[in-house]
Design a protein around this motif. Structure first.
Motif, PDB file in Angstrom:
ATOM      1  N   PHE A  26     -42.692  45.396  49.635  1.00  0.00           N
ATOM      2  CA  PHE A  26     -42.120  45.152  48.313  1.00  0.00           C
ATOM      3  C   PHE A  26     -43.113  44.317  47.505  1.00  0.00           C
ATOM      4  CE2 PHE A  26     -39.771  42.558  45.315  1.00  0.00           C
ATOM      5  CZ  PHE A  26     -38.893  43.461  44.737  1.00  0.00           C
ATOM      6  N   PRO A  27     -43.346  44.523  46.223  1.00  0.00           N
ATOM      7  CA  PRO A  27     -42.690  45.494  45.341  1.00  0.00           C
ATOM      8  C   PRO A  27     -43.410  46.851  45.236  1.00  0.00           C
ATOM      9  CG  PRO A  27     -43.935  43.928  44.031  1.00  0.00           C
ATOM     10  CD  PRO A  27     -44.179  43.584  45.469  1.00  0.00           C
ATOM     11  N   ASN A  28     -44.378  47.113  46.120  1.00  0.00           N
ATOM     12  CA  ASN A  28     -44.966  48.459  46.093  1.00  0.00           C
ATOM     13  C   ASN A  28     -43.923  49.499  46.485  1.00  0.00           C
ATOM     14  OD1 ASN A  28     -47.523  47.612  45.282  1.00  0.00           O
ATOM     15  ND2 ASN A  28     -48.059  47.056  47.392  1.00  0.00           N
ATOM     16  N   TYR A  29     -43.034  49.106  47.402  1.00  0.00           N
ATOM     17  CA  TYR A  29     -41.831  49.892  47.668  1.00  0.00           C
ATOM     18  C   TYR A  29     -40.669  49.155  47.016  1.00  0.00           C
ATOM     19  CZ  TYR A  29     -44.105  53.099  50.902  1.00  0.00           C
ATOM     20  OH  TYR A  29     -44.893  54.081  51.445  1.00  0.00           O
ATOM     21  N   ASP A  30     -39.665  49.908  46.590  1.00  0.00           N
ATOM     22  CA  ASP A  30     -38.616  49.305  45.759  1.00  0.00           C
ATOM     23  C   ASP A  30     -37.579  48.467  46.513  1.00  0.00           C
ATOM     24  OD1 ASP A  30     -39.712  50.416  43.535  1.00  0.00           O
ATOM     25  OD2 ASP A  30     -38.318  52.101  43.418  1.00  0.00           O
ATOM     26  N   THR A  31     -37.415  48.722  47.800  1.00  0.00           N
ATOM     27  CA  THR A  31     -36.327  48.058  48.530  1.00  0.00           C
ATOM     28  C   THR A  31     -36.699  46.619  48.850  1.00  0.00           C
ATOM     29  OG1 THR A  31     -35.765  50.176  49.488  1.00  0.00           O
ATOM     30  CG2 THR A  31     -34.800  48.235  50.537  1.00  0.00           C
ATOM     31  N   PRO A  32     -35.867  45.665  48.432  1.00  0.00           N
ATOM     32  CA  PRO A  32     -36.209  44.265  48.687  1.00  0.00           C
ATOM     33  C   PRO A  32     -35.861  43.803  50.107  1.00  0.00           C
ATOM     34  CG  PRO A  32     -34.198  44.403  47.373  1.00  0.00           C
ATOM     35  CD  PRO A  32     -34.639  45.816  47.642  1.00  0.00           C
ATOM     36  N   ILE A  33     -36.520  42.760  50.537  1.00  0.00           N
ATOM     37  CA  ILE A  33     -36.176  42.108  51.810  1.00  0.00           C
ATOM     38  C   ILE A  33     -36.407  40.614  51.612  1.00  0.00           C
ATOM     39  CG2 ILE A  33     -38.535  42.312  52.766  1.00  0.00           C
ATOM     40  CD1 ILE A  33     -35.777  42.934  55.135  1.00  0.00           C
ATOM     41  N   TYR A  34     -35.645  39.827  52.335  1.00  0.00           N
ATOM     42  CA  TYR A  34     -35.848  38.387  52.255  1.00  0.00           C
ATOM     43  C   TYR A  34     -36.866  37.970  53.311  1.00  0.00           C
ATOM     44  CZ  TYR A  34     -34.994  33.397  52.317  1.00  0.00           C
ATOM     45  OH  TYR A  34     -35.157  32.039  52.270  1.00  0.00           O
ATOM     46  N   LEU A  87     -27.190  50.045  51.225  1.00  0.00           N
ATOM     47  CA  LEU A  87     -28.532  50.395  51.695  1.00  0.00           C
ATOM     48  C   LEU A  87     -28.544  51.857  52.149  1.00  0.00           C
ATOM     49  CD1 LEU A  87     -31.409  49.541  52.378  1.00  0.00           C
ATOM     50  CD2 LEU A  87     -30.570  48.608  54.522  1.00  0.00           C
ATOM     51  N   ASN A 129     -42.253  44.495  37.065  1.00  0.00           N
ATOM     52  CA  ASN A 129     -43.335  45.373  37.510  1.00  0.00           C
ATOM     53  C   ASN A 129     -43.229  46.753  36.881  1.00  0.00           C
ATOM     54  OD1 ASN A 129     -44.704  43.682  39.148  1.00  0.00           O
ATOM     55  ND2 ASN A 129     -44.459  44.914  41.001  1.00  0.00           N
ATOM     56  N   PHE A 175     -30.223  39.552  45.945  1.00  0.00           N
ATOM     57  CA  PHE A 175     -31.637  39.817  45.670  1.00  0.00           C
ATOM     58  C   PHE A 175     -31.989  39.668  44.185  1.00  0.00           C
ATOM     59  CE2 PHE A 175     -31.248  42.358  49.685  1.00  0.00           C
ATOM     60  CZ  PHE A 175     -32.114  41.576  50.427  1.00  0.00           C
ATOM     61  N   ILE A 183     -41.149  56.123  47.179  1.00  0.00           N
ATOM     62  CA  ILE A 183     -41.202  54.678  47.386  1.00  0.00           C
ATOM     63  C   ILE A 183     -39.919  54.009  46.895  1.00  0.00           C
ATOM     64  CG2 ILE A 183     -43.727  54.529  47.309  1.00  0.00           C
ATOM     65  CD1 ILE A 183     -43.339  53.471  44.394  1.00  0.00           C
ATOM     66  N   GLY A 184     -38.967  54.828  46.489  1.00  0.00           N
ATOM     67  CA  GLY A 184     -37.755  54.318  45.860  1.00  0.00           C
ATOM     68  C   GLY A 184     -36.784  53.657  46.821  1.00  0.00           C
ATOM     69  N   GLU A 185     -35.827  52.934  46.227  1.00  0.00           N
ATOM     70  CA  GLU A 185     -34.724  52.383  47.016  1.00  0.00           C
ATOM     71  C   GLU A 185     -33.548  53.342  46.913  1.00  0.00           C
ATOM     72  OE1 GLU A 185     -33.109  48.758  45.352  1.00  0.00           O
ATOM     73  OE2 GLU A 185     -33.357  49.471  43.311  1.00  0.00           O
ATOM     74  N   LEU A 204     -35.647  39.061  43.369  1.00  0.00           N
ATOM     75  CA  LEU A 204     -36.522  40.190  43.685  1.00  0.00           C
ATOM     76  C   LEU A 204     -36.266  41.356  42.741  1.00  0.00           C
ATOM     77  CD1 LEU A 204     -36.445  40.112  47.602  1.00  0.00           C
ATOM     78  CD2 LEU A 204     -38.207  39.234  46.082  1.00  0.00           C
ATOM     79  N   MET A 224     -37.245  51.826  54.893  1.00  0.00           N
ATOM     80  CA  MET A 224     -37.466  51.653  53.458  1.00  0.00           C
ATOM     81  C   MET A 224     -38.784  50.932  53.113  1.00  0.00           C
ATOM     82  SD  MET A 224     -34.691  53.191  52.703  1.00  0.00           S
ATOM     83  CE  MET A 224     -34.977  53.206  50.947  1.00  0.00           C
ATOM     84  N   VAL A 262     -33.492  48.590  59.029  1.00  0.00           N
ATOM     85  CA  VAL A 262     -33.529  49.748  58.123  1.00  0.00           C
ATOM     86  C   VAL A 262     -34.352  49.393  56.883  1.00  0.00           C
ATOM     87  CG1 VAL A 262     -32.156  51.161  56.523  1.00  0.00           C
ATOM     88  CG2 VAL A 262     -31.412  50.892  58.895  1.00  0.00           C
ATOM     89  N   ARG A 263     -34.136  48.199  56.363  1.00  0.00           N
ATOM     90  CA  ARG A 263     -34.917  47.783  55.188  1.00  0.00           C
ATOM     91  C   ARG A 263     -36.414  47.843  55.486  1.00  0.00           C
ATOM     92  NH1 ARG A 263     -32.294  45.648  50.861  1.00  0.00           N
ATOM     93  NH2 ARG A 263     -30.088  45.229  51.208  1.00  0.00           N
TER      94      ARG A 263
END
Lengths: 281, 453
Positions: B260-268, A215, A269, A259, A41-43, A262, B255, B250-251
């Motif tokens: 988010f935030p269950n997955y780490d990659t943010p999106i606006y 990304l 969290n 971000f 689930i990582g970035e 966020l 990803m 891609v986000r």
């Protein structure tokens, strides 16, 4: 899956990991980076390659806990695995004989500076290093940097180690005193920007390694785009090193804040789920 | 094809088209006239025997229909969903004259979806010849080429730079058009056939082409796609919350940032989003912005709606969901707030003139027509260039002025034994990339017969 073979704590919340990745170790050169993802689930985050061990197939990364992913990475122990680890990415540092090189390292930027000056020294450059940090504890890789430099200066903001002040103070002194052929500055954006402001006036070629948000890290998305001499460049594939005096610093600074809110949510969290490790020794 | 209610579907990422139920499929399949000289087949880039597979469907035999489909196409579940059929097979259907083309794509999807649980790979016995081939890129072209070579008996390894396979099908096409389980199923089938897929490996950087040959690969197929986003080169394009469509998609797709935030990659998550462009990617981005919770999504395109390169179905779906099409409009500059976040776009109205040499209408700006569109996020879907990195790192590999790898008629590059296909060579659609992958597989076999074994 990529195994963490060794862990060393080299400063407060600063760790050095050796990761088993033989293919990357084989082709990695100074100045390049990896993209990694801790788990499913990582970035994806970029980290500089701080060195390699070719025989054992290891890649060294040095990182500071600043965001959720680096905190999570720091919570892993030796023998554990990282989900994804890809590289080496970006153009390697151009290694040639310039003459006198001043390398300016800020904080964990020292990791990349170290691998760069090792190469630059091996081709006969004279290396003057300035290593700066907020305080004594954050001065990392002291002995290693000293070993690769012909002379070395330390600065701390609070004066707890070396000269009290900023790297830029020391840099000004050096360039007023002698002829410098090229400057490598790697560290926080504010530091690289400040160095650039000094060297631009003196017309000294200055290379910086930029760290915008990335990304994919393979040139596909443009998240890491920076303006270099009025032209869009992707730090991941066109960089990460650029001529400091051509960088649009204001833009870079603002894009790093994209971000911020966020990122804070992600950290909160993570801490809530992990419990607080602040006082653990 | 039955579709989910636009007001419901625009708030989630589930599939828009529901797929035929049996009675609908039978009704549609029976409309096929079974032409003696079927024109539809000529419209199919890979030449599927369309009347034949439809005949089996009309007899309620999807399994046999699938056998026919699979002869020419490894991924009917994918193509049935995302091929631009109205420009291909369905365009040539004899019933198209009355605007009543058989819905070939929908039927293809039915056949695939209703045989998905059946494992065809176990029935296929392949004698392996032990000759190793490396495929670079796990998108449509690479997987098709690799799949065909597997069936010919070769030992195929696919290298992918990202952490998950599928190329544009993974990171580009959204879940609501192509659910990822469909892709995962196809990948699983290929793996069962013996395909090795190695992730996190950027050929050119992690390993070189030379090293691949040294490791014993006898031929290499480069299918690295077109992933380099085009920026408009107008003031303000690097303001925050201006994204390339690739970054935005891609986000979300690769990803899972929508979670988010269950997955780490943010999106606006924008309120008033603007997408610039008129292709399928623009539609995907606009509809994704909507699904992330935008109240208004505008799609700005410099030509008219009928000139948009996007599939008609996607345009209709987008409009049904409430995407506001602003056509004959072009952005002039992006305006930011004090923190350099985008807050508005200055646009100009365009005028469409006579058809010029390029076959498209000449466009001119209407002087003094400038006006402001307020927005808090812009997604740029202006097209893509071929991925330049691998070609730039391979000595002797010739590319043209557009960055496409140059190949001969048999898809061989300037380097012996190195072939290339898909968007890195040219082309625009998934099926076109697949066609090149198939042709290249044949060419690679021919090359290997003559040169190595």
């Amino acid at each position: 899956m990529y195994k963490i073979v060794s862990i060393e704590e080299i400063g407060p919340k600063i760790r050095s990991y050796e990761i088993c990745a033989p293919n990357i170790a084989k082709n990695a050169k100074a100045g390049q980076f990896v993209m990694l993802r801790v788990n499913d689930i990582g970035e994806r985050i970029p980290l500089t390659i701080a060195g390699t061990n070719l025989e054992k197939g290891l890649v060294k990364i040095i990182f500071q806990e600043v965001g959720k992913t680096t905190m999570q990475l720091a919570s892993l122990s030796t023998g554990k695995y990282i989900r994804d680890f890809m590289g080496p990415l970006g153009h390697p540092t151009e290694i040639k004989k310039y003459g006198t090189v001043v390398s300016v390292a800020g904080g964990v930027g020292a990791a990349e500076i170290l691998s760069v000056i090792k190469e630059l020294k091996s081709v006969g450059n004279r290396i003057i290093t300035i290593m700066g940090a907020r305080c004594k504890d954050l001065i990392i890789l002291k002995d290693e940097l000293r070993q690769q430099s012909d002379s070395i200066l330390f600065t701390t903001n609070d004066g707890t180690y070396g000269t009290k002040g900023y790297v830029t103070d020391a840099l000004k002194e050096i360039i007023n005193k002698e002829k410098v052929d090229i400057i490598y500055a790697i560290g926080p954006v504010s530091m690289m920007k400040a160095v650039s402001e000094i060297t631009r006036k003196k017309n000294i070629k200055t290379i910086v390694s930029l760290n915008p948000i990335m990304l994919d890290g393979t040139g596909m998305c443009g998240a890491c785009r920076v303006t270099i001499h009025d032209e869009i460049k992707f730090a991941c594939v066109d960089g990460p090193e650029f001529d400091a005096n051509l960088v649009d610093w204001e833009e870079l600074v603002s894009r790093l804040d994209l971000f911020k809110n966020l990122e804070k949510i992600a950290i909160d969290n993570f801490k809530r789920n992990q419990g607080c490790n602040c006082c653990k020794k | 094809m039955p579709e989910r209610d636009p007001n419901i579907r625009k708030r989630d990422f589930k599939q828009v088209n529901c797929g035929y139920i049996q009675s609908e499929m039978l009704k549609e399949a029976k409309r096929c006239l079974q032409c003696q000289k079927p024109l539809c087949v000529h419209g199919c880039p890979v030449g599927i025997d369309i009347p034949e597979f439809i005949k089996h469907l009309s007899l309620n035999d999807p399994k046999q229909a699938m056998v026919v489909l699979k002869r020419k196409n490894d991924f009917p579940a994918i193509c049935g969903r995302i091929c631009p059929q109205e420009n291909q097979c369905e365009k040539f259907c004899i019933l198209s004259k009355r605007n009543e083309s058989v819905s070939i794509g929908n039927l293809e999807r039915y056949a695939a979806d209703n045989t998905a649980s059946m494992d065809s790979s176990n029935t296929m016995i392949i004698s392996k010849n032990g000759i190793r081939i490396a495929i670079i890129g796990s998108g449509p072209s690479g997987l098709t080429c690799g799949g065909d070579l597997l069936k010919m008996g070769y030992d195929v390894t696919v290298y992918e730079s990202l952490h998950n396979a599928g190329g544009v099908l993974r990171y580009g096409v959204p879940e609501f058009r192509l659910p990822k389980y469909v892709l995962d199923l196809e990948l699983c089938n290929l793996k069962k056939l013996g395909m090795k897929i190695i992730l996190n490996t950027f050929i050119g950087r992690t390993k070189t082409i030379k090293e691949l040959f040294y490791e014993g690969y006898k031929s290499i197929f480069i299918a690295t796609g077109a992933g380099l986003p085009i920026f408009p080169k107008i003031p303000g394009e690097n303001l925050n919350h201006i994204y390339s469509a690739n970054e935005f998609l891609v986000r979300v797709n690769l990803m899972h940032s929508f979670d988010f935030p269950n997955y780490d990659t943010p999106i606006y998550k924008a309120r008033n989003a603007v997408v610039i462009g008129g292709g399928n990617t623009a539609m995907d981005a606009a509809r994704t912005a909507l699904r992330l919770g935008a109240e208004n999504v505008k799609l700005i395109y410099r030509r008219t709606e009928s000139e948009m390169p996007a599939r008609k179905e996607e345009r209709i779906h987008a409009k049904e969901e409430g995407i506001d099409f602003v056509t004959l409009t072009s952005p002039v500059r992006f305006i930011g707030n004090e923190k350099r976040f985008v807050k508005a776009i200055e646009c100009m109205k365009m005028e469409s003139g006579e058809i010029d040499n390029s076959g498209r209408r000449h466009l001119s700006k209407i002087i003094g027509s400038n006006y402001i569109i307020e927005t808090d996020m812009v997604v740029l879907a202006l097209g893509l260039h071929p991925n330049p990195i691998l070609p730039s790192l391979v000595y002797g590999l010739i590319i043209d002025s557009h960055g496409h790898i140059t190949t001969d008629d048999s898809f061989m590059t300037s380097l012996p034994g190195v072939f290339a296909g898909g968007d890195v060579v040219g082309g625009a659609t998934v099926i076109e990339a697949m066609r090149m992958g198939k042709k290249a597989a044949k060419a690679i076999e021919k090359y290997l017969k003559n040169n190595c074994c």
